[in-house]
Structure formats: structure tokens, C-alpha cells
Design an enzyme around this catalytic site. Sequence first.
Site, PDB file in Angstrom:
ATOM      1  N   ARG A   1      -9.166   8.312   3.810  1.00 16.39           N
ATOM      2  CA  ARG A   1     -10.064   7.243   3.343  1.00 16.39           C
ATOM      3  C   ARG A   1     -10.905   6.723   4.498  1.00 16.39           C
ATOM      4  NH1 ARG A   1      -9.750   2.091   4.263  1.00 16.39           N
ATOM      5  NH2 ARG A   1      -7.692   2.375   5.194  1.00 16.39           N
ATOM      6  N   ARG A   2     -10.256   6.390   5.604  1.00 15.52           N
ATOM      7  CA  ARG A   2     -11.003   5.899   6.765  1.00 15.52           C
ATOM      8  C   ARG A   2     -11.929   6.978   7.311  1.00 15.52           C
ATOM      9  NH1 ARG A   2      -5.570   3.251   8.901  1.00 15.52           N
ATOM     10  NH2 ARG A   2      -5.802   1.134   8.088  1.00 15.52           N
TER      11      ARG A   2
ATOM     12  N   LYS B   1       0.827  -1.217   0.000  1.00 18.50           N
ATOM     13  CA  LYS B   1       0.000   0.000   0.000  1.00 18.50           C
ATOM     14  C   LYS B   1       0.861   1.267   0.000  1.00 18.50           C
ATOM     15  CE  LYS B   1      -0.811   0.280   5.028  1.00 18.50           C
ATOM     16  NZ  LYS B   1      -1.864   0.309   6.067  1.00 18.50           N
ATOM     17  N   ASP B   2       2.152   1.145   0.346  1.00 20.59           N
ATOM     18  CA  ASP B   2       3.049   2.302   0.341  1.00 20.59           C
ATOM     19  C   ASP B   2       3.687   2.539  -1.019  1.00 20.59           C
ATOM     20  OD1 ASP B   2       2.628   2.728   3.055  1.00 20.59           O
ATOM     21  OD2 ASP B   2       4.382   1.551   3.664  1.00 20.59           O
TER      22      ASP B   2
ATOM     23  N   ARG C   1      -0.812   9.644  14.207  1.00 17.76           N
ATOM     24  CA  ARG C   1       0.207   9.003  13.380  1.00 17.76           C
ATOM     25  C   ARG C   1       1.145   8.218  14.278  1.00 17.76           C
ATOM     26  NH1 ARG C   1       3.776  12.078   9.373  1.00 17.76           N
ATOM     27  NH2 ARG C   1       4.469   9.914   9.155  1.00 17.76           N
TER      28      ARG C   1
ATOM     29  N   ARG D   1       0.246   4.022  18.064  1.00 16.56           N
ATOM     30  CA  ARG D   1      -1.162   4.407  17.913  1.00 16.56           C
ATOM     31  C   ARG D   1      -2.037   3.742  18.976  1.00 16.56           C
ATOM     32  NH1 ARG D   1      -2.264   4.747  11.371  1.00 16.56           N
ATOM     33  NH2 ARG D   1      -0.076   4.760  10.773  1.00 16.56           N
TER      34      ARG D   1
ATOM     35  N   CYS E   1      -2.462   8.908  -1.161  1.00 17.09           N
ATOM     36  CA  CYS E   1      -2.851   9.202   0.217  1.00 17.09           C
ATOM     37  C   CYS E   1      -3.597  10.532   0.337  1.00 17.09           C
ATOM     38  CB  CYS E   1      -1.618   9.235   1.122  1.00 17.09           C
ATOM     39  SG  CYS E   1      -0.822   7.631   1.328  1.00 17.09           S
TER      40      CYS E   1
END
Length: 298
Positions: free
Chosen positions: A130-131, A82-83, A148, A154, A240
Amino acid sequence: MKKRWILGTRGSKLALTQTGMVVAELRSLYPEWEFTTKIIKTTGDTIWDKPIHTIGEKGLFVKEIEEALEKGEIDLAVHSMKDLPTGLPSGLVIAAVLKREDPRDALLSRSPLSFDTLKQGARIGTNSLRRKSQILHCHPGVKIIPIRGNVDTRIRKMDDLDLQAIVLALAGIRRMGYEDSVRDILSLDILVPPSGQGAIGVESRDEAESIDLLKPLDHRESRKEVETERLLQTMIGGGCSVPLGINACIGSGELVVRAAYSDEQGLSLVRVKESGPVETAAQIVKRAFEGLNITLQQ
């Protein structure tokens, strides 16, 4: 003398865990060779005071690693897929995609609750647009608190910031051993993850020796899922910096593609879900793209 292979990775606990998984498989396959890890600090690892989507640079967590790969300072690079931007530097290839972990997001909390039972005013931690957009679409009354940091950081911030819950990728939670904090696993029809979530990729120079080395690690269905997601990502654009979810799942010969796009506040959410035989992936992606009916700038 043993041949030595150097694998480049970020220095986070999750990145090192994932690289350790790759190294373990390679050592099992090739006990006659030596595999070592080199930690490379990326731009994304040095900026902690800004949300990722405001920085405006692609490849925040991979650029420096890819540069080391191009220079020959490392032989292989391990990434969370995903990165990885959809456009790779010339001469580099994704030589293997390991068998994918569950791509869904999970709700973590100190209290027994579920996504459906989140209350008005609940403080939910996430740094992902997105979330944020998809959560607010379902629960417009909750408060999204930007957080972050690494997975363990987290989780600790739930107490530090008085959060009722946080949302993280289930794959990372499992790999780090934090499943005890999971209260709910979110359906793909509720929260569509980003392209590549749950998948580990190994990048190499476009050289036969490296590609052949990694062939046994390459999981065919996982690669097809990720390639399908990246194809749709390329057609849409963005990264992102936009509230975009893309997921492809293969089961019993069928490919299901989901995508979701919204404004940041979740007011205009558009969802698509297309499916068909795996061999028709290009057509499925085309239908999904047309269904979203949006044009985003790269």
C-alpha cells in the site's frame, strides 16, 4: 481470592506497550481484580525472510492468539486493529476499541526532509505494498527498499541499509517514543492508511462478563470509524496482499471515508473520498465502493 484476567498479546515491544495501556486502564477501573499478560508467538513473528504480502495467510499476527482465546488459555486478546481480519472466529467479538491514535503515516529520517522534497533515486524503506504504490505514484523516481521488523528495528535499518527515509504508522511511533525521528506527517489525501491503523482492539469470547468488563474502554467514535473501514474492507476483499488503503474519520458529526487502490508500481492509482452524516455510514461506504470500481478476490 482475587479474580484473575489473562490478556494475550504478541511479544513485540509495540504490542507489549499497547497491552500495557489496556492493563493500566483495567487496573484503574477494577483495582480489586488481577490483570496479567501472556505473550503468544504468532506465525507472523516467526517468518522474517519474506514480505508479508507473499505469505498468503490471513491473520498472521492474530491466529494463535485467537486460538488461545477460544481454548480459554487467555481471557482477553489485545490487537492492533489493522492486523485483525474482518471475519472473526465464531464465538469471538471485538469487545472494545480504545480511543484511536492518529491513523496517518509518517516519514522518518536522520536528515531534515519532507515527503514533497524526496529526490530522484532516494532510498525509502517500507514493506507495505500500500505504501509502496502510493509513494511511487507521487514520486516514481524513488527506490523502495523492503524492510521488516519491529519499530525500533526498522529505525535502525535506516543506517544499516543506507536509507534516506522510512515510512511507518505515526501511532506506533508515538506509543514507542520515537517522535524525534519524524520529519513529516503524511496527509490522508496523499497516503491513505490501512483499515484499522492507529486503533487498539480488545477481543473476547462472546460472554457477558467479558463484554461488560470492557465497556468502559470502548470509545464510540473510534469503534464507528473502525467498523466503517472494516465494512468497506469486507466489500472489497483483500488484505496485506493488495495495495489498498481505507480510512474513516469522524469530526463534528460528519464521517469522511477515503480509499485508494493501485497496482504495485503506483501507475493506476484510484482514489475516492466520500462524506456525510455519521448515521449514513452504510450509504457512504457504498458510494466509496462504487467509486473504486474494482473487484478483488478474497
